[in-house]
Scaffold this active site. Structure first.
Site, short mmCIF file in Angstrom:
data_model
loop_
_atom_site.label_atom_id
_atom_site.label_comp_id
_atom_site.label_asym_id
_atom_site.label_seq_id
_atom_site.Cartn_x
_atom_site.Cartn_y
_atom_site.Cartn_z
N LYS A 39 12.17 -6.13 11.77
CA LYS A 39 11.66 -6.67 10.50
C LYS A 39 12.05 -8.15 10.36
CE LYS A 39 11.11 -2.49 7.76
NZ LYS A 39 11.40 -1.72 6.54
N PHE B 268 13.73 4.83 -1.31
CA PHE B 268 12.73 5.65 -2.02
C PHE B 268 13.46 6.75 -2.78
CE2 PHE B 268 9.65 4.77 1.77
CZ PHE B 268 9.33 3.53 1.25
N1 LIG Z 1 13.10 2.48 1.38
C1 LIG Z 1 13.13 3.66 1.97
O1 LIG Z 1 13.85 4.58 1.53
C2 LIG Z 1 12.23 3.90 3.16
C3 LIG Z 1 12.15 5.17 3.71
C4 LIG Z 1 11.27 5.38 4.77
C5 LIG Z 1 10.51 4.32 5.27
N2 LIG Z 1 10.65 3.09 4.71
C6 LIG Z 1 9.87 1.94 5.23
O2 LIG Z 1 8.49 2.17 4.95
C7 LIG Z 1 7.70 1.65 6.01
C8 LIG Z 1 6.76 2.72 6.53
O3 LIG Z 1 7.52 3.80 7.00
P1 LIG Z 1 6.94 5.28 6.97
O4 LIG Z 1 8.09 6.19 7.22
O5 LIG Z 1 6.10 5.46 5.76
O6 LIG Z 1 6.00 5.24 8.25
P2 LIG Z 1 5.43 6.47 9.09
O7 LIG Z 1 5.04 7.55 8.14
O8 LIG Z 1 6.39 6.80 10.17
O9 LIG Z 1 4.15 5.81 9.81
C9 LIG Z 1 3.13 5.23 9.07
C10 LIG Z 1 1.91 5.01 9.93
O10 LIG Z 1 2.08 3.93 10.84
C11 LIG Z 1 0.98 3.97 11.75
N3 LIG Z 1 1.35 3.46 13.08
C12 LIG Z 1 0.75 2.46 13.73
N4 LIG Z 1 1.33 2.18 14.86
C13 LIG Z 1 2.35 2.99 14.99
C14 LIG Z 1 3.33 3.19 15.99
N5 LIG Z 1 3.39 2.44 17.08
N6 LIG Z 1 4.22 4.14 15.78
C15 LIG Z 1 4.19 4.90 14.68
N7 LIG Z 1 3.27 4.75 13.68
C16 LIG Z 1 2.37 3.80 13.84
C17 LIG Z 1 0.50 5.43 11.76
O11 LIG Z 1 -0.78 5.42 11.17
P3 LIG Z 1 -2.10 5.83 12.00
O12 LIG Z 1 -1.79 7.16 12.59
O13 LIG Z 1 -3.15 5.88 10.94
O14 LIG Z 1 -2.30 4.77 13.01
C18 LIG Z 1 1.50 6.13 10.86
O15 LIG Z 1 0.93 7.19 10.11
C19 LIG Z 1 8.67 1.09 7.06
O16 LIG Z 1 8.81 -0.29 6.88
C20 LIG Z 1 9.98 1.80 6.73
O17 LIG Z 1 11.11 1.06 7.09
C21 LIG Z 1 11.48 2.86 3.67
#
Ligand SMILES: NC(=O)c1ccc[n+]([C@@H]2O[C@H](COP(=O)([O-])OP(=O)(O)OC[C@H]3O[C@@H](n4cnc5c(N)ncnc54)[C@H](OP(=O)(O)O)[C@@H]3O)[C@@H](O)[C@H]2O)c1
Length: 300
Positions: free
Chosen positions: A121, A148
């Site tokens: 990041k 979250f």
């Molecule tokens: N603040 C908090 O408590 C918290 C908790 C969790 C996450 N986060 C943050 O939120 C953000 C999103 O995280 P998330 O957990 O929501 O994501 P996630 O569900 O793991 O993945 C989101 C989407 O990213 C796409 N993607 C594209 N390229 C990818 C790759 N190389 N590997 C994996 N996925 C890929 C996929 O969409 P497609 O299948 O449509 O391509 C996947 O569905 C991140 O920045 C994370 O650090 C924050």
């Protein structure tokens, strides 16, 4: 700055991607296009245009981003570094605003930025800010929302309720900012609705400031018969042990979670936000009653 109308969402079926997509659609303010990996098994509402893309190809990305005013990236951890190419494609396509996948801790805090879990990041921010400084029309916004709230309770990150033996860090009384997935969605709508006020900066949003001990008290108030046996842990020790494991070659998500605990519960990492943009972004916040309702669904 002209109003933002056409918005591309990346990762729109993910943990934060889906609620962000839902909020953008419900606002009725934007025309949404989803970018998704060609290999993806993700499913989206039939009413939304989905463009399969190759995240390693600037041509594929630039073509997909043509006519888009903004890109909201909610890409998962493994895709974070690839956002540098997505950003370059956004510039080439004439996109006006880019929101990289942040949605967590404030990595402008130098202690937080130094944690290995944020390496990619930090690199993405550096790339974005260098390009903007060197002169391009694109602008950016980082959405900082702390942990979250609903997700953090449900998966046991904030309080490991499943086994009833939560790790409680340094006495459990450190106040931290937490935000529901729905409120993060509202914040993204707020950023895109106020492009001038949110230009080239972080926006800070939270629903409530709370401690681990208070979260446990709220759980007890809705389910008094559940047994709790907290295990005290020390964030400084957690970081030392994680550093040793990293030095020995471990670099998996399990280890990265240890660094997330350090960022959220450690001293000086800024996990309690002092100045928030809730009002500007139209995020009203939550009360302890909302947290009790989450516990009720899980425990009663
Ligand atoms: N603040 C908090 O408590 C918290 C908790 C969790 C996450 N986060 C943050 O939120 C953000 C999103 O995280 P998330 O957990 O929501 O994501 P996630 O569900 O793991 O993945 C989101 C989407 O990213 C796409 N993607 C594209 N390229 C990818 C790759 N190389 N590997 C994996 N996925 C890929 C996929 O969409 P497609 O299948 O449509 O391509 C996947 O569905 C991140 O920045 C994370 O650090 C924050």
């Amino acid at each position: 700055m002209a109003a933002i109308k056409n918005v591309a969402v990346i990762g729109g079926s993910g943990a934060i991607g889906k609620p962000v997509l839902d909020a953008l659609v419900s606002s009725g303010k934007f025309k949404i296009t989803i970018l998704s990996r060609s290999s993806s098994k993700s499913r989206f509402p039939a009413s939304i245009t989905v463009l399969p893309v190759d995240y390693n190809s600037i041509e594929s990305l630039t073509a997909a981003l043509k006519d888009q005013d903004a890109v909201v990236s909610t890409i998962g951890m493994e895709g974070i570094l690839g956002q540098t190419l997505i950003f370059d494609a956004a510039i080439a396509a004439g996109v006006k605003r880019f929101l990289p996948s942040e949605f967590g801790s404030d990595i402008s805090n130098s202690k937080t930025a130094a944690l290995p879990v944020y390496e990619h990041k930090v690199a993405v921010r550096k790339h974005i800010e260098e390009k903007v400084k060197n002169g391009t029309d694109i602008t950016y916004t980082y959405v900082i929302n702390g942990t979250f709230l609903d997700w953090g309770i449900e998966v046991g990150f904030l309080v490991n309720w499943k086994e009833g033996k939560p790790r409680v860090f340094n006495g459990g009384d450190r106040p931290i900012s937490i935000t529901t997935l729905g409120s993060v969605g509202l914040a993204v709508v707020g950023v895109l609705s106020e492009p001038e006020e949110t230009k080239n900066r972080s926006v800070f949003v939270h629903d409530i400031v709370i401690t681990q001990n208070r979260l446990i008290e709220l759980a007890k108030s809705v389910q008094p018969t559940k047994k709790w046996d907290p295990v005290d842990d020390d964030v400084v020790e957690v970081e030392k042990i994680a550093n040793k494991k990293l030095a020995n070659g471990q670099a998996d998500m399990e280890l990265m979670y240890e660094y997330l605990y350090v960022a959220v519960f450690g001293e000086g990492y800024g996990a309690k936000m002092e100045n928030v943009d809730n009002k500007l972004l139209g995020v009203p916040g939550k009360t302890e009653a909302n947290i009790k309702a989450i516990w009720k669904k899980l425990l009663v």
